[in-house]
Design a protein around this motif. Structure first.
Motif, short mmCIF file in Angstrom:
data_model
loop_
_atom_site.label_atom_id
_atom_site.label_comp_id
_atom_site.label_asym_id
_atom_site.label_seq_id
_atom_site.Cartn_x
_atom_site.Cartn_y
_atom_site.Cartn_z
N GLU A 121 76.65 -33.67 14.64
CA GLU A 121 75.85 -34.51 15.57
C GLU A 121 74.63 -34.96 14.94
OE1 GLU A 121 73.83 -34.98 20.00
OE2 GLU A 121 74.72 -33.02 19.35
N GLN A 122 74.20 -36.11 15.17
CA GLN A 122 73.09 -36.92 14.56
C GLN A 122 71.92 -37.31 15.53
OE1 GLN A 122 73.69 -39.89 11.54
NE2 GLN A 122 75.09 -38.62 10.51
N LYS A 123 70.80 -37.02 15.17
CA LYS A 123 69.86 -37.55 16.52
C LYS A 123 68.97 -38.28 15.62
CE LYS A 123 70.77 -34.96 20.16
NZ LYS A 123 70.64 -35.43 21.55
N LYS A 124 68.30 -39.42 16.13
CA LYS A 124 67.43 -40.32 15.58
C LYS A 124 66.19 -40.36 16.27
CE LYS A 124 66.76 -44.78 13.71
NZ LYS A 124 67.57 -46.07 13.23
N LEU A 125 65.14 -40.01 15.83
CA LEU A 125 63.84 -39.98 16.58
C LEU A 125 62.94 -41.09 15.87
CD1 LEU A 125 63.18 -36.20 16.80
CD2 LEU A 125 64.10 -37.97 18.56
N ILE A 126 62.16 -41.96 16.88
CA ILE A 126 61.31 -43.06 16.16
C ILE A 126 59.99 -42.66 16.68
CG2 ILE A 126 60.97 -45.31 16.38
CD1 ILE A 126 63.91 -45.76 16.99
N ARG A 150 56.27 -44.69 16.16
CA ARG A 150 55.67 -45.74 15.57
C ARG A 150 54.32 -46.00 16.71
NH1 ARG A 150 59.41 -49.53 17.54
NH2 ARG A 150 60.59 -49.16 15.54
N SER A 175 60.25 -42.08 21.10
CA SER A 175 61.44 -41.42 21.42
C SER A 175 61.51 -40.41 22.45
CB SER A 175 62.38 -40.85 20.15
OG SER A 175 62.44 -42.06 19.09
N TRP A 227 59.23 -32.56 20.44
CA TRP A 227 60.62 -32.81 20.91
C TRP A 227 61.45 -31.49 21.09
CZ3 TRP A 227 58.20 -35.93 17.38
CH2 TRP A 227 57.92 -37.37 17.50
N GLU A 278 56.08 -46.22 20.12
CA GLU A 278 57.33 -45.60 20.31
C GLU A 278 57.41 -44.23 19.96
OE1 GLU A 278 60.93 -44.67 21.74
OE2 GLU A 278 60.41 -46.76 21.92
#
Length: 70
Positions: A49-54, A56, A28, A41, A26
């Motif tokens: 605002e929050q951004k979540k990047l994964i 893995r 993102s 990215w 993953e």
């Protein structure tokens, strides 16, 4: 409140051993360069605002191989 552009860079490990494989699972939506393992990215983020990047990945090696992750 205006949005800002942000660039985040990371890298997946690269194996030089044929018996060790690294598989991305993953990322993102990152731009990915296979030869270098580089991830990038490019995001636009608004105030509050929050951004979540994964990120893995899996590393597979022979059972008797001593693996040094640095």
């Amino acid at each position: 409140n205006s949005a800002i552009d942000i660039i985040i860079e990371d890298q997946l490990p690269i194996s030089t051993e044929k018996s060790i494989t690294v598989e991305k699972e993953e990322i993102s939506g990152a731009e990915f360069t296979e030869e270098t393992g580089k991830l990038r990215w490019v995001l636009k983020v608004s105030a509050n605002e929050q951004k979540k990047l994964i990120l893995r990945y899996t590393v597979e090696a022979p059972k008797d191989y001593i693996l040094n992750l640095e």
